[in-house]
Design a protein around this motif. Structure first.
Motif, PDB file in Angstrom:
ATOM      1  N   LEU A  24      43.008  50.626  43.657  1.00 55.14           N
ATOM      2  CA  LEU A  24      44.232  50.734  42.861  1.00 55.14           C
ATOM      3  C   LEU A  24      44.251  52.022  42.057  1.00 55.14           C
ATOM      4  N   GLY A  25      43.091  52.468  41.640  1.00 51.33           N
ATOM      5  CA  GLY A  25      43.014  53.732  40.907  1.00 51.33           C
ATOM      6  C   GLY A  25      43.863  53.761  39.654  1.00 51.33           C
ATOM      7  N   GLY A  26      43.953  52.653  38.954  1.00 46.84           N
ATOM      8  CA  GLY A  26      44.721  52.586  37.719  1.00 46.84           C
ATOM      9  C   GLY A  26      46.182  52.250  37.897  1.00 46.84           C
ATOM     10  N   ARG A  27      46.665  52.166  39.132  1.00 48.34           N
ATOM     11  CA  ARG A  27      48.057  51.802  39.367  1.00 48.34           C
ATOM     12  C   ARG A  27      48.259  50.303  39.147  1.00 48.34           C
ATOM     13  N   ARG A  28      49.477  49.915  38.811  1.00 51.56           N
ATOM     14  CA  ARG A  28      49.777  48.502  38.563  1.00 51.56           C
ATOM     15  C   ARG A  28      49.783  47.718  39.871  1.00 51.56           C
ATOM     16  N   LEU A  29      49.272  46.496  39.816  1.00 56.15           N
ATOM     17  CA  LEU A  29      49.207  45.667  41.019  1.00 56.15           C
ATOM     18  C   LEU A  29      50.602  45.336  41.541  1.00 56.15           C
ATOM     19  N   CYS A  30      51.566  45.225  40.649  1.00 58.29           N
ATOM     20  CA  CYS A  30      52.919  44.842  41.069  1.00 58.29           C
ATOM     21  C   CYS A  30      53.624  45.937  41.870  1.00 58.29           C
ATOM     22  N   GLU A  31      53.009  47.093  42.014  1.00 60.11           N
ATOM     23  CA  GLU A  31      53.583  48.147  42.837  1.00 60.11           C
ATOM     24  C   GLU A  31      53.266  47.973  44.320  1.00 60.11           C
ATOM     25  N   PHE A  32      52.493  46.936  44.649  1.00 59.09           N
ATOM     26  CA  PHE A  32      52.023  46.770  46.019  1.00 59.09           C
ATOM     27  C   PHE A  32      52.458  45.418  46.588  1.00 59.09           C
ATOM     28  N   GLY A  33      52.512  45.364  47.917  1.00 55.74           N
ATOM     29  CA  GLY A  33      52.747  44.105  48.595  1.00 55.74           C
ATOM     30  C   GLY A  33      54.199  43.675  48.617  1.00 55.74           C
ATOM     31  N   ASN A  34      54.409  42.439  49.002  1.00 54.07           N
ATOM     32  CA  ASN A  34      55.738  41.900  49.253  1.00 54.07           C
ATOM     33  C   ASN A  34      56.355  41.248  48.017  1.00 54.07           C
ATOM     34  N   HIS A  35      57.675  41.066  48.094  1.00 55.95           N
ATOM     35  CA  HIS A  35      58.453  40.348  47.080  1.00 55.95           C
ATOM     36  C   HIS A  35      58.288  40.985  45.698  1.00 55.95           C
ATOM     37  N   ALA A  36      58.530  42.287  45.674  1.00 54.67           N
ATOM     38  CA  ALA A  36      58.497  43.060  44.428  1.00 54.67           C
ATOM     39  C   ALA A  36      57.154  42.932  43.711  1.00 54.67           C
ATOM     40  N   GLY A  37      56.095  42.752  44.494  1.00 54.58           N
ATOM     41  CA  GLY A  37      54.759  42.686  43.935  1.00 54.58           C
ATOM     42  C   GLY A  37      54.282  41.302  43.549  1.00 54.58           C
ATOM     43  N   MET A  38      55.135  40.275  43.610  1.00 56.01           N
ATOM     44  CA  MET A  38      54.710  38.935  43.191  1.00 56.01           C
ATOM     45  C   MET A  38      53.587  38.398  44.062  1.00 56.01           C
ATOM     46  N   ALA A  39      53.619  38.678  45.369  1.00 57.17           N
ATOM     47  CA  ALA A  39      52.553  38.180  46.246  1.00 57.17           C
ATOM     48  C   ALA A  39      51.209  38.768  45.829  1.00 57.17           C
ATOM     49  N   ALA A  40      51.180  40.081  45.581  1.00 62.19           N
ATOM     50  CA  ALA A  40      49.933  40.720  45.149  1.00 62.19           C
ATOM     51  C   ALA A  40      49.527  40.238  43.756  1.00 62.19           C
ATOM     52  N   CYS A  41      50.491  40.114  42.850  1.00 62.89           N
ATOM     53  CA  CYS A  41      50.181  39.724  41.474  1.00 62.89           C
ATOM     54  C   CYS A  41      49.740  38.268  41.351  1.00 62.89           C
ATOM     55  N   SER A  42      49.984  37.480  42.389  1.00 59.34           N
ATOM     56  CA  SER A  42      49.448  36.112  42.367  1.00 59.34           C
ATOM     57  C   SER A  42      47.922  36.128  42.396  1.00 59.34           C
ATOM     58  N   PHE A  43      47.330  37.321  42.560  1.00 54.82           N
ATOM     59  CA  PHE A  43      45.880  37.484  42.390  1.00 54.82           C
ATOM     60  C   PHE A  43      45.438  36.922  41.042  1.00 54.82           C
ATOM     61  N   LEU A  44      46.354  36.901  40.090  1.00 52.78           N
ATOM     62  CA  LEU A  44      46.092  36.311  38.777  1.00 52.78           C
ATOM     63  C   LEU A  44      45.563  34.892  38.904  1.00 52.78           C
ATOM     64  N   GLU A  45      46.006  34.189  39.938  1.00 54.53           N
ATOM     65  CA  GLU A  45      45.604  32.797  40.153  1.00 54.53           C
ATOM     66  C   GLU A  45      44.095  32.660  40.296  1.00 54.53           C
ATOM     67  N   ALA A  46      43.423  33.682  40.838  1.00 55.06           N
ATOM     68  CA  ALA A  46      41.991  33.591  41.098  1.00 55.06           C
ATOM     69  C   ALA A  46      41.139  34.022  39.910  1.00 55.06           C
ATOM     70  N   LEU A  47      41.645  34.893  39.066  1.00 52.96           N
ATOM     71  CA  LEU A  47      40.796  35.606  38.109  1.00 52.96           C
ATOM     72  C   LEU A  47      40.150  34.726  37.041  1.00 52.96           C
ATOM     73  N   PRO A  48      40.845  33.765  36.410  1.00 55.50           N
ATOM     74  CA  PRO A  48      40.156  32.936  35.410  1.00 55.50           C
ATOM     75  C   PRO A  48      38.971  32.165  35.991  1.00 55.50           C
ATOM     76  N   LYS A  49      39.143  31.621  37.184  1.00 51.12           N
ATOM     77  CA  LYS A  49      38.041  30.881  37.809  1.00 51.12           C
ATOM     78  C   LYS A  49      36.895  31.812  38.167  1.00 51.12           C
ATOM     79  N   LEU A  50      37.205  33.001  38.635  1.00 46.88           N
ATOM     80  CA  LEU A  50      36.158  33.946  38.995  1.00 46.88           C
ATOM     81  C   LEU A  50      35.397  34.412  37.752  1.00 46.88           C
ATOM     82  N   TYR A  51      36.102  34.516  36.633  1.00 42.56           N
ATOM     83  CA  TYR A  51      35.422  34.839  35.370  1.00 42.56           C
ATOM     84  C   TYR A  51      34.429  33.736  35.009  1.00 42.56           C
TER      85      TYR A  51
END
Length: 584
Positions: free
Chosen positions: A150-177
């Motif tokens: 990503l190199g500092g770029r926002r995740l919502c700039e990538f993927g489908n549906h205006a970035g929502m598909a990529a930003c659903s990565f949020l779903e994994a992060l608390p558990k991974l922490y």
């Protein structure tokens, strides 16, 4: 923010009714027969260039297998999971990358969405099956690789549906922490939250403002809900109740504006994947397909998050209604295939048909017949089953009365065994027996559904307790070995009217009734206040519940209606309404 309710350990709950039967079918006819090595191949060869979301199948199916193991701890399933996790771990490159996309296409299309499902699956395996010491390190390397790309770029700039598909990565992060302890998982989660999960709009701010789901971003239901699931877990890990308030506003808005009588949701396109005021539009046949199974499963997960973090009994009721109708109704009786749309249109006559995305057909290379809903449906049912009986800080909560057995440890370390006897969800007589090695003090919470027309009388041994509908009956006392609870829920057929007042749907308990072409005319009107009589199921009939209405017509349970999945086997849920005429 502490969880109000928690799952019981694997192997401590065994379901003996229809949900348990369906899980057994999923295990024997689906999970144990999947070619998992083939599912890993896209990651092994990095050859996904057509955007057909092969990147998600391995993760979804491993999650469904792990959750199924909670209810059915089958040794062969465990061995299969151990083998496929080792296989997936072997695909990680020295830079930490696990992706099904070639390097030049990474971060595009569904790539980040697929990586999320790999990480969620590894986390679920680590929690349920075994704590493989390689997994935490693998997860950290995967995150670091993504951050580097990503190199500092926002995740919502990538993927489908205006970035929502990529930003659903949020779903994994608390558990991974929680698994790794690395703060950068939470730091990245905060960055995604602040971005609002969309390049176009901040979906969390809009939900907090009370915007309808269909007016948030592009309305893509599944991906949007995954983002809110991530926000729910983040609220718990960070102990920030105000974030959970936003999740609840979104949940309530979806519940009131989007969920169909089946408990499913999603419409507008040909497979029913968008929010679009579904509650009011479900009786129209010009709004596209209705009820993608993946949307139903994401809704069930949202109900689960609200239940787990707030203890809301209506969230439990919503979840189980969806599981009994939309979800199990989308599954073939042998569990080998599922509906994608479920089915369309609800206002007219239609058939259930298998999913088709990865089937062999012109212009599409087959991939073992896999499809998002074929992968997601079993996972949704296993997740709902985990919520049948939950541990609370002071006892247990029972959210669904299918016959089951469960064991849990009381706060003082005593083992308590629980047996539920019933024919739920088809009939309302329930008996619960408790067994224990010594007297124990704890609270039993019994979900009393909101569709009960009057308070429910619960017999505790020889004592009578009155419980209100739409709430938990909380019974705290010193329990003794052999104590029994019993009650009768009212399963008299009731009617729900469509928003435009032209149609009626009929329910018995949590079960939605449906016209089925096997039993005659699908478009017969149903008069207001029409009564019904439950009839014995004759040998050879495909249904689990059958009601004969006053006019002589019949209706069966929605999960059985159209279950042959043949185009000519039709069903209809919303019947023309025959309104009462006023006497002069």
């Amino acid at each position: 923010m502490k969880e109000v309710m928690q799952y019981l350990p694997a192997g401590t709950v065994r379901l003996h009714g229809v949900m348990g039967e369906r899980l057994e079918q999923i295990l024997r006819n689906r999970l144990l027969k999947i070619n998992f090595r083939h599912l890993v191949d896209p990651f092994r060869f990095r050859n996904e260039t057509d955007g057909k979301w092969r990147c998600e199948f391995w993760g979804k199916i491993v999650i469904s297998a792990a959750d199924t193991y909670v209810l059915l701890p089958d040794p062969e399933l465990k061995r299969i999971l151990q083998d496929t996790v080792r296989d997936m771990l072997s695909t990680q490159t020295p830079d930490g990358n696990i992706s099904s996309y070639p390097v030049e296409k990474q971060l595009s299309s569904w790539d980040i969405w697929g990586r999320k499902y790999v990480m969620l699956a590894l986390a679920r395996y680590y929690e349920i099956i075994e704590q493989d010491p390689e997994i935490p390190g693998c997860l950290v390397k995967m995150l670091d690789n993504l951050l580097d790309q990503l190199g500092g770029r926002r995740l919502c700039e990538f993927g489908n549906h205006a970035g929502m598909a990529a930003c659903s990565f949020l779903e994994a992060l608390p558990k991974l922490y929680e698994i790794t302890g690395y703060a950068r998982f939470l730091e990245f989660a905060e960055q995604i939250r602040i971005s609002g999960c969309s390049a176009d709009q901040n979906i969390f701010e809009l939900a907090e403002q009370g915007k309808a789901p269909s007016e948030i971003a592009n309305g893509k239901a599944y991906e949007m809900t995954c983002c809110f699931l991530g926000l729910a877990d983040l609220s718990a890990v960070l102990d920030r109740p105000e974030l959970m308030t936003i999740v609840r506003k979104y949940y309530e808005s979806v519940r009131d504006r989007e969920i169909f009588i089946t408990g499913g949701g999603g419409l507008l396109d040909q497979v029913g994947e968008y929010w679009g005021n579904g509650h009011d539009n479900q009786t129209r046949n010009d709004k596209g397909a209705l009820g993608e199974t993946c949307v139903t499963v994401s809704w069930i997960h949202l109900c689960g998050a609200v239940l787990r973090l707030s203890g809301d009994p209506l969230a439990a009721e919503q979840m189980m209604h969806s599981a009994c109708n939309a979800l199990m109704g989308a599954m073939s009786p042998n569990a080998r295939f599922w509906c994608h749309a479920n089915p369309t249109p609800l206002a007219g006559c239609s058939s259930k048909v298998p999913v088709w995305d990865q089937m062999a057909r012109q212009g599409v290379e087959p991939f073992d017949g896999h499809d998002c809903c074929l992968a997601q449906g079993p996972e949704g049912l296993a997740f709902a089953a985990k919520n049948v009986c939950l541990k609370t800080p002071d006892g247990i909560a029972i959210n669904y009365y299918e016959p089951f057995s469960a064991s849990f440890m009381n706060a003082d370390g005593a083992r308590i065994d629980l047996e539920v006897a019933s024919d739920y969800p088809f009939h309302g007589t329930v008996k619960i027996r408790l067994g224990m090695e010594r007297d124990c003090s704890f609270t039993v919470r019994l979900l009393i559904p909101s569709w009960q027309s009057k308070p429910v009388e619960i017999r505790l041994n020889q004592e009578m307790i009155t419980a209100e509908a739409g709430a938990y009956a909380e019974i705290g006392r010193t329990w003794r070995d052999g104590d029994e609870l019993s009650f009768q829920l009212d399963f008299t057929m009731r009617q729900i009217f469509s928003s435009d007042g032209n149609y009626t749907a009929c329910l018995s308990g949590p079960i939605l009734l449906s016209r089925d072409s096997v039993f005659g005319d699908l478009l017969l009107p149903v008069a207001d206040g029409m009564k019904s009589e439950e009839m014995p199921i004759k040998p050879g009939l495909h249904c689990r519940l059958f009601h004969r209405l006053e006019d002589g017509s019949g209706m069966c349970d929605y999960m059985s209606a159209g279950c042959t999945f043949r185009v000519g086997h039709l069903l209809n849920v919303w019947c023309p309404r025959k309104k009462k005429t006023r006497k002069k």
